[in-house]
Design a protein around this motif. Structure first.
Motif, PDB file in Angstrom:
ATOM      1  N   TYR A  62       0.821  -1.212   0.000  1.00 47.58           N
ATOM      2  CA  TYR A  62       0.000   0.000   0.000  1.00 47.58           C
ATOM      3  C   TYR A  62       0.857   1.265   0.000  1.00 47.58           C
ATOM      4  CZ  TYR A  62      -4.296  -2.672   0.767  1.00 47.58           C
ATOM      5  OH  TYR A  62      -5.353  -3.516   0.601  1.00 47.58           O
ATOM      6  N   ASP A  82     -14.165   1.929   3.023  1.00 50.22           N
ATOM      7  CA  ASP A  82     -14.459   1.417   1.674  1.00 50.22           C
ATOM      8  C   ASP A  82     -13.125   1.197   0.966  1.00 50.22           C
ATOM      9  OD1 ASP A  82     -15.285   0.852  -0.883  1.00 50.22           O
ATOM     10  OD2 ASP A  82     -16.135   2.832  -1.285  1.00 50.22           O
ATOM     11  N   PRO A  84     -12.149  -0.682  -1.726  1.00 51.44           N
ATOM     12  CA  PRO A  84     -12.094  -0.437  -3.178  1.00 51.44           C
ATOM     13  C   PRO A  84     -12.190   1.049  -3.526  1.00 51.44           C
ATOM     14  CG  PRO A  84     -13.523  -2.285  -2.691  1.00 51.44           C
ATOM     15  CD  PRO A  84     -13.204  -1.632  -1.375  1.00 51.44           C
ATOM     16  N   GLY A  85     -13.053   1.764  -2.798  1.00 55.33           N
ATOM     17  CA  GLY A  85     -13.175   3.201  -3.071  1.00 55.33           C
ATOM     18  C   GLY A  85     -11.890   3.939  -2.764  1.00 55.33           C
ATOM     19  N   THR A  86     -11.248   3.590  -1.642  1.00 56.46           N
ATOM     20  CA  THR A  86      -9.969   4.215  -1.287  1.00 56.46           C
ATOM     21  C   THR A  86      -8.922   3.947  -2.348  1.00 56.46           C
ATOM     22  OG1 THR A  86     -10.452   4.016   1.074  1.00 56.46           O
ATOM     23  CG2 THR A  86      -8.135   4.290   0.440  1.00 56.46           C
ATOM     24  N   LEU A  87      -8.875   2.709  -2.821  1.00 56.07           N
ATOM     25  CA  LEU A  87      -7.884   2.347  -3.833  1.00 56.07           C
ATOM     26  C   LEU A  87      -8.193   3.014  -5.172  1.00 56.07           C
ATOM     27  CD1 LEU A  87      -7.353  -1.438  -3.035  1.00 56.07           C
ATOM     28  CD2 LEU A  87      -5.953   0.519  -2.362  1.00 56.07           C
ATOM     29  N   ARG A  88      -9.480   3.205  -5.488  1.00 54.32           N
ATOM     30  CA  ARG A  88      -9.826   3.905  -6.739  1.00 54.32           C
ATOM     31  C   ARG A  88      -9.351   5.361  -6.680  1.00 54.32           C
ATOM     32  NH1 ARG A  88     -14.779   0.860  -6.180  1.00 54.32           N
ATOM     33  NH2 ARG A  88     -14.857  -0.769  -7.807  1.00 54.32           N
ATOM     34  N   VAL A  89      -9.533   5.999  -5.533  1.00 52.96           N
ATOM     35  CA  VAL A  89      -9.039   7.370  -5.374  1.00 52.96           C
ATOM     36  C   VAL A  89      -7.537   7.405  -5.559  1.00 52.96           C
ATOM     37  CG1 VAL A  89      -8.706   9.250  -3.731  1.00 52.96           C
ATOM     38  CG2 VAL A  89     -10.932   8.119  -3.900  1.00 52.96           C
ATOM     39  N   GLN A  90      -6.854   6.423  -4.947  1.00 53.01           N
ATOM     40  CA  GLN A  90      -5.407   6.373  -5.075  1.00 53.01           C
ATOM     41  C   GLN A  90      -4.996   6.118  -6.518  1.00 53.01           C
ATOM     42  OE1 GLN A  90      -3.545   7.226  -2.636  1.00 53.01           O
ATOM     43  NE2 GLN A  90      -1.659   7.044  -3.830  1.00 53.01           N
ATOM     44  N   ARG A  91      -5.744   5.276  -7.217  1.00 52.25           N
ATOM     45  CA  ARG A  91      -5.431   5.001  -8.620  1.00 52.25           C
ATOM     46  C   ARG A  91      -5.561   6.267  -9.457  1.00 52.25           C
ATOM     47  NH1 ARG A  91      -5.037   1.104 -12.458  1.00 52.25           N
ATOM     48  NH2 ARG A  91      -5.854   1.629 -14.522  1.00 52.25           N
ATOM     49  N   ALA A  92      -6.598   7.054  -9.183  1.00 50.62           N
ATOM     50  CA  ALA A  92      -6.773   8.307  -9.923  1.00 50.62           C
ATOM     51  C   ALA A  92      -5.595   9.240  -9.670  1.00 50.62           C
ATOM     52  CB  ALA A  92      -8.084   8.978  -9.506  1.00 50.62           C
ATOM     53  N   GLU A  95      -2.648   7.993 -11.645  1.00 51.47           N
ATOM     54  CA  GLU A  95      -2.785   8.320 -13.062  1.00 51.47           C
ATOM     55  C   GLU A  95      -2.448   9.791 -13.321  1.00 51.47           C
ATOM     56  OE1 GLU A  95      -6.773   7.110 -13.890  1.00 51.47           O
ATOM     57  OE2 GLU A  95      -6.206   5.028 -14.332  1.00 51.47           O
TER      58      GLU A  95
END
Length: 270
Positions: A62, A82, A84-92, A95
């Motif tokens: 992480y 959340d 998955p939501g935390t990881l999606r924010v991190q992915r954004a 990017e």
């Protein structure tokens, strides 16, 4: 914390080596309660269990993804998080950083190209902006002659930041200065006078589009304008004798600033 039997657990040093982190990092994570060793030897040394190691491996993953330590704590320990939501924010965010790095890479490529080529315009753009008399080989010749100087590096940095529109503005400023010099010569402006001195300062300002021009450098440049056929032809096409007149104007301004034009050299100081 439980006592360890012989052979149980891994030492801090072995865990640090296995995970590719420092012992100090493990001590910090222990100190803030993020990941603590579960065992302690009779001698008081801390040991990590297999379960501890699994948690540490997740922390390392992480952290590599860019999560802060409190964010990692929430992902690992807060059942309401959340994930998955935390990881999606991190992915954004990752990017966004990737896009920024790509922009930086493109900027570096352009800077390298500018250092190697100087003028980052196509042959067609050079002809359209700089005029039919422009020789597209001149930039390469300048690179060969001046490529190891500080002024070439400064020129390359400016060139890397310019496109056709910016170069057109530079070209227009140079042309306007040439016209002003010709008109001043026609009007009988006297070297050393206020108007002549204003034109000298304007020349330095316009020339700063290429690199900063000290007064000593300006004296040397005006000398070249008069002495070198290509430069003299350019200025004499604006007005016959303009190159020689401009040198006198620059020399008079230099003397007013305590510079002897006869001994001035290409020096990097005001």
């Amino acid at each position: 914390m439980s006592d360890a039997a012989d052979g149980d657990g891994l030492s801090v040093g072995r865990v640090a080596a296995r995970l590719g982190v420092t012992v100090r990092t493990l001590h910090h994570w222990d100190g803030i309660g993020l990941a603590s060793p579960s065992l302690r030897t009779a001698a008081g040394y801390r040991l990590y269990t297999v379960g501890d190691l699994g948690r540490l491996q997740r922390i390392v993953v992480y952290r590599e993804l860019g999560l802060g330590l409190e964010g990692i704590r929430a992902v690992l320990d807060d059942t309401t998080t959340d994930v998955p939501g935390t990881l999606r924010v991190q992915r954004a965010q990752v990017e966004e950083r990737i896009d920024r790095l790509r922009e930086l890479g493109a900027g570096l490529d352009r800077m390298i190209d500018a250092h190697e080529r100087g003028l980052l315009l196509t042959v067609e753009q050079q002809a359209a902006i700089l005029g039919p008399g422009w020789n597209s080989d001149w930039s390469a010749q300048a690179r060969e002659r001046y490529g190891d100087t500080a002024q070439w590096s400064q020129y390359a940095e400016r060139s890397a930041a310019r496109g056709p529109e910016e170069w057109q503005a530079v070209t227009d400023a140079v042309a306007a200065l040439d016209r002003a010099l010709g008109e001043a010569m026609d009007a009988g402006v006297t070297p050393g006078g206020p108007e002549a001195n204003r034109l000298v300062e304007r020349h330095r300002e316009v020339f700063a589009a290429y690199f900063p021009l000290t007064r000593q450098m300006q004296v040397c440049l005006a000398r070249r304008y008069e002495a070198e056929p290509a430069f003299a032809a350019h200025y004499d096409a604006v007005r016959p004798g303009l190159a020689a007149w401009f040198r006198r104007v620059v020399d008079a301004s230099a003397r007013a600033h305590g510079i002897d034009p006869d001994t001035a050299g290409w020096q990097d100081r005001p």
